[in-house]
Design an enzyme around this catalytic site. Structure first.
Site, PDB file in Angstrom:
ATOM      1  N   ASP A  47     -19.515 -19.313 -26.810  1.00 34.51           N
ATOM      2  CA  ASP A  47     -18.487 -19.789 -27.886  1.00 34.51           C
ATOM      3  C   ASP A  47     -18.303 -18.722 -29.085  1.00 34.51           C
ATOM      4  O   ASP A  47     -19.405 -18.597 -29.655  1.00 34.51           O
ATOM      5  CB  ASP A  47     -18.615 -21.328 -28.277  1.00 34.51           C
ATOM      6  CG  ASP A  47     -17.930 -22.279 -27.120  1.00 34.51           C
ATOM      7  OD1 ASP A  47     -17.858 -21.822 -26.068  1.00 34.51           O
ATOM      8  OD2 ASP A  47     -18.269 -23.493 -27.350  1.00 34.51           O
TER       9      ASP A  47
ATOM     10  N   ALA B 218     -21.635 -26.285 -18.804  1.00 38.40           N
ATOM     11  CA  ALA B 218     -22.832 -25.971 -19.747  1.00 38.40           C
ATOM     12  C   ALA B 218     -23.070 -27.317 -20.592  1.00 38.40           C
ATOM     13  O   ALA B 218     -24.097 -27.941 -20.647  1.00 38.40           O
ATOM     14  CB  ALA B 218     -22.904 -24.647 -20.249  1.00 38.40           C
TER      15      ALA B 218
ATOM     16  N   THR C 153     -10.069 -41.066 -22.360  1.00 36.01           N
ATOM     17  CA  THR C 153     -10.855 -41.100 -23.751  1.00 36.01           C
ATOM     18  C   THR C 153      -9.613 -40.822 -24.654  1.00 36.01           C
ATOM     19  O   THR C 153      -8.529 -39.970 -24.300  1.00 36.01           O
ATOM     20  CB  THR C 153     -11.872 -40.010 -23.877  1.00 36.01           C
ATOM     21  OG1 THR C 153     -11.489 -38.565 -23.505  1.00 36.01           O
ATOM     22  CG2 THR C 153     -12.872 -40.150 -22.910  1.00 36.01           C
TER      23      THR C 153
ATOM     24  N   GLY D  43     -11.417 -44.409 -29.440  1.00 31.80           N
ATOM     25  CA  GLY D  43     -12.468 -44.852 -28.106  1.00 31.80           C
ATOM     26  C   GLY D  43     -11.851 -44.509 -26.884  1.00 31.80           C
ATOM     27  O   GLY D  43     -11.228 -43.412 -26.596  1.00 31.80           O
TER      28      GLY D  43
ATOM     29  N   ASP E 271     -17.164 -33.347 -23.749  1.00 28.91           N
ATOM     30  CA  ASP E 271     -18.341 -32.759 -22.840  1.00 28.91           C
ATOM     31  C   ASP E 271     -19.412 -33.752 -23.008  1.00 28.91           C
ATOM     32  O   ASP E 271     -20.102 -34.350 -21.951  1.00 28.91           O
ATOM     33  CB  ASP E 271     -18.572 -31.452 -23.074  1.00 28.91           C
ATOM     34  CG  ASP E 271     -17.606 -30.597 -22.936  1.00 28.91           C
ATOM     35  OD1 ASP E 271     -16.600 -30.726 -21.985  1.00 28.91           O
ATOM     36  OD2 ASP E 271     -17.509 -29.460 -23.575  1.00 28.91           O
TER      37      ASP E 271
ATOM     38  N   GLY F 228     -20.665 -26.748 -33.450  1.00 33.52           N
ATOM     39  CA  GLY F 228     -20.726 -26.228 -32.176  1.00 33.52           C
ATOM     40  C   GLY F 228     -20.950 -27.167 -31.192  1.00 33.52           C
ATOM     41  O   GLY F 228     -21.153 -28.381 -31.380  1.00 33.52           O
TER      42      GLY F 228
HETATM   43  O1  RIB Z   1     -15.042 -28.663 -24.355  1.00 33.28           O
HETATM   44  C1  RIB Z   1     -15.458 -27.495 -25.177  1.00 33.28           C
HETATM   45  C2  RIB Z   1     -15.645 -26.335 -24.671  1.00 33.28           C
HETATM   46  O2  RIB Z   1     -14.329 -25.876 -24.252  1.00 33.28           O
HETATM   47  C3  RIB Z   1     -16.218 -25.338 -25.653  1.00 33.28           C
HETATM   48  O3  RIB Z   1     -17.790 -25.099 -25.632  1.00 33.28           O
HETATM   49  C4  RIB Z   1     -15.572 -23.894 -24.903  1.00 33.28           C
HETATM   50  O4  RIB Z   1     -16.303 -23.090 -24.255  1.00 33.28           O
HETATM   51  C5  RIB Z   1     -14.507 -24.551 -23.999  1.00 33.28           C
HETATM   52  O5  RIB Z   1     -14.655 -24.218 -22.714  1.00 33.28           O
END
Ligand code: RIB
Length: 294
Positions: free
Chosen positions: A13, A42, A209, A214, A241, A276
């Protein structure tokens, strides 16, 4: 112990912070620039590993410095990398992120992530009935469809996070066990159908989501709403994520969807308190402590 296999994107990123998001054709002066590991696949792998699960990332990076840093980052977070492939003559995927006015905008350049593909034999070696597979949509759609069909035929559960949103075929939707769009992705996928009607169509499968509002899903009898926790927001990148990684962790531990969603909502709420995509992802103890206060 059951394990989680994340088949997905692995990126670096490139994040700028700025007070004002530029309009089309406008130039603004920003404040900071940083490169931090990201990519939805990731991020979900790291989120799950920090919460104590056995996690394997399956994806592709380029033979460049970003790829090396990403590899080290997986090692530091305890994510297995034996199926992370380095592609010669290709660069690692990047996400170009503008953080402004309390939210992010992201442009993803897939690069090596476009190379995530499998033969049937490779899937046989990678997956078994003790696996939960996590998928997102930053790798080729054919791969997502192939993996989902393979898993369906072998009763391997799949959690599909349909982000960034793209049209899904009916077959793909049927082949996966859980689908976790945010409210915008849900609208892209289904149009303007009222959310509660939609949830009722897909009991214990569609989990939506809604950020500070919520999470909601239908448990077969009633709509369940799991409220978000209050948080000191630093950066919302990666909150979705974290939700998906944490949901997968709780589900492989054998919990019901309601409990898993509650665990994931708390993990995701804590994740926005750091910079981040992965910076604020909590460890298991952080979530346990916060759950006791909810
Ligand atoms: O969901 C967030 C992610 O979306 C970021 O880390 C970026 O890489 C995008 O893919």
């Amino acid at each position: 112990m059951n394990r989680i296999v994340v088949i997905g994107s692995v990126s670096m990123d490139l994040v700028v912070t700025t007070a004002k998001r530029p309009h089309a054709g406008e130039t603004v002066i920003g404040q900071t620039f940083q490169t931090v590991p990201g990519g939805k696949g990731a991020n979900q792998a790291v989120a799950a590993a920090r919460l104590g699960a056995q996690v394997e990332i399956v994806g592709c990076i380029g033979s460049d410095e970003f790829g090396q840093r990403i590899n080290q980052n997986f090692e530091q977070n305890g994510v297995g990398t034996s199926h992370l492939q380095t592609i010669d003559d290709e660069v690692t995927g990047t996400a170009h992120i503008v953080l402004a006015e309390g939210d992010n905008s992201i442009v993803v350049v897939q690069s090596a992530n476009k190379q995530v593909r499998f033969t049937e034999t490779e899937l046989d070696q990678l997956l078994d009935e003790h696996t939960l597979v996590l998928l997102q949509l930053e790798i080729p759609m054919e791969t997502v469809e192939q993996v989902s069909a393979y898993c369906r035929s072998r009763n391997i559960p799949v959690l599909l996070n349909p982000a960034p949103s793209q049209a899904l075929t009916d077959t793909l939707f049927e082949n996966v066990t859980y689908v976790t769009p945010n409210e915008h992705e849900c609208r892209d996928l289904f149009g303007d159908i009222p959310l509660e009607d939609l949830l009722r169509r897909y009991p214990n499968k569609l989990i939506v989501t809604e950020g500070v509002n919520g999470v909601r899903f239908f448990d077969g009898e009633m709509i369940q709403h799991i409220p978000a926790i209050s948080a000191n927001v630093v950066d919302t990148t990666g909150a979705g994520d974290t939700f998906n990684g944490a949901l997968a962790v709780s589900l492989v531990e054998g919990n019901q969807l309601q409990e898993a969603a509650r665990f994931a909502v708390v993990a995701s709420g804590l994740s926005v308190e750091g910079f981040g995509a992965q910076g604020g992802m909590p460890k298991r103890d952080d979530v346990t402590r916060r759950l006791e206060r909810v």
